[in-house]
Enzyme design. Structure first.
Site, PDB file in Angstrom:
ATOM      1  N   SER A   1       0.828  -1.196   0.000  1.00 26.16           N
ATOM      2  CA  SER A   1       0.000   0.000   0.000  1.00 26.16           C
ATOM      3  C   SER A   1       0.875   1.264   0.000  1.00 26.16           C
ATOM      4  O   SER A   1       1.625   1.500  -0.938  1.00 26.16           O
ATOM      5  CB  SER A   1      -0.946  -0.032   1.211  1.00 26.16           C
ATOM      6  OG  SER A   1      -1.909   0.987   1.134  1.00 26.16           O
TER       7      SER A   1
ATOM      8  N   ASP B   1      -9.671  -5.017  -4.509  1.00 27.85           N
ATOM      9  CA  ASP B   1      -9.170  -3.952  -3.620  1.00 27.85           C
ATOM     10  C   ASP B   1     -10.074  -2.727  -3.750  1.00 27.85           C
ATOM     11  O   ASP B   1     -10.215  -2.156  -4.834  1.00 27.85           O
ATOM     12  CB  ASP B   1      -7.732  -3.593  -3.999  1.00 27.85           C
ATOM     13  CG  ASP B   1      -7.027  -2.788  -2.921  1.00 27.85           C
ATOM     14  OD1 ASP B   1      -7.705  -2.037  -2.203  1.00 27.85           O
ATOM     15  OD2 ASP B   1      -5.797  -2.922  -2.799  1.00 27.85           O
TER      16      ASP B   1
ATOM     17  N   HIS C   1      -7.762  -5.427  -0.053  1.00 24.60           N
ATOM     18  CA  HIS C   1      -6.585  -4.630   0.294  1.00 24.60           C
ATOM     19  C   HIS C   1      -5.805  -5.330   1.403  1.00 24.60           C
ATOM     20  O   HIS C   1      -5.831  -4.935   2.577  1.00 24.60           O
ATOM     21  CB  HIS C   1      -7.011  -3.230   0.737  1.00 24.60           C
ATOM     22  CG  HIS C   1      -5.861  -2.253   0.786  1.00 24.60           C
ATOM     23  ND1 HIS C   1      -5.126  -1.906  -0.320  1.00 24.60           N
ATOM     24  CD2 HIS C   1      -5.328  -1.552   1.826  1.00 24.60           C
ATOM     25  CE1 HIS C   1      -4.198  -1.046   0.021  1.00 24.60           C
ATOM     26  NE2 HIS C   1      -4.288  -0.814   1.325  1.00 24.60           N
TER      27      HIS C   1
END
Length: 235
Positions: free
Chosen positions: A127, A181, A213
């Site tokens: 991320s 995601d 995610h």
């Protein structure tokens, strides 16, 4: 008397055999070292996502059980809390990322100065850490073993391409993204490989259906094999 005469040749024979065995033992060629013994020191730097911490990600290294990772040093630093977004057009975000890049470069410089071959240095991130991985590897003046981006995005605009050194362009990337995601959209991940291709950087893209995610064990298993194929031996 006959017994003593019989024992003497046996003693001489035993001594001769022992001498021959010792000679063969010390004169035989050295046995080849195992592949693991030939592996040089390597370094994996893992950059965590927003709201996470370095220590919370340390269990990741326990999944890398191959002997090739016997001489691997792992680092899981914790980033300071700063607000960020996925908006790659935001000058504030780009400035913040480039500042963090300096900290990452300092860690890489320290490890390489300690003797680790840059070709055995890998930067990985999830991320926010994935975005920072991308920026840090592309802005580093040396060719590294590789950069791995998980559920990341491009944290700057295309003008950064002009600042990428020829050495950095030779560092390969692995980009992994979950198709479900909803935090960093899959489309943001899909934009990565074309951006890198335009910069002249090789990138392997892996899409994972039904993954949100987060990082899956499947992704980490593939990362292990991906790094293994790029590790350099000490000879």
């Amino acid at each position: 008397m006959k017994l003593m005469l019989f024992a003497k040749p046996l003693f001489l024979l035993g001594f001769a055999l022992s001498s021959t065995i010792l000679f063969l033992h010390f004169c035989q060629p050295n046995q080849p070292s195992s592949k693991a013994d030939l592996m040089a020191r390597s370094f994996v730097l893992w950059l965590h996502g927003l709201g996470d911490s370095g220590p919370a990600n340390e269990p990741i290294k326990t999944l890398f059980n191959s002997t090739e990772f016997r001489n691997t040093v792992w680092s899981f630093p914790s980033a300071p809390s700063n607000p960020v977004t996925c908006n790659s057009d935001s000058p504030k975000d780009e400035s913040s990322v480039l500042k963090a890049v300096q900290d990452v470069h300092a860690m890489l410089d320290k490890e390489i100065a300690a003797g680790t071959d840059p070709n055995n240095v890998f930067v990985c991130g999830f991320s926010q850490g994935g975005a920072l991985t991308l920026a840090s590897v592309l802005m580093y003046p040396k060719t590294l073993g590789g950069g791995a981006v998980f559920s990341g995005w491009i944290p700057f605009n295309s003008s950064i391409i002009e600042r990428i050194s020829p050495n950095a362009k030779r560092t390969p990337f692995l980009w992994s993204h979950g198709m479900d995601d909803r935090t960093v959209l899959f489309e943001a991940g899909q934009a990565g490989p074309p951006f890198l291709e335009k910069a002249g950087v090789s990138c392997e893209f892996k899409a994972y259906p039904s993954l949100g995610h987060s990082i899956s064990s499947e992704e980490l298993r593939y990362l292990e094999s991906w790094i293994k194929t790029r590790l350099q031996s000490s000879s």
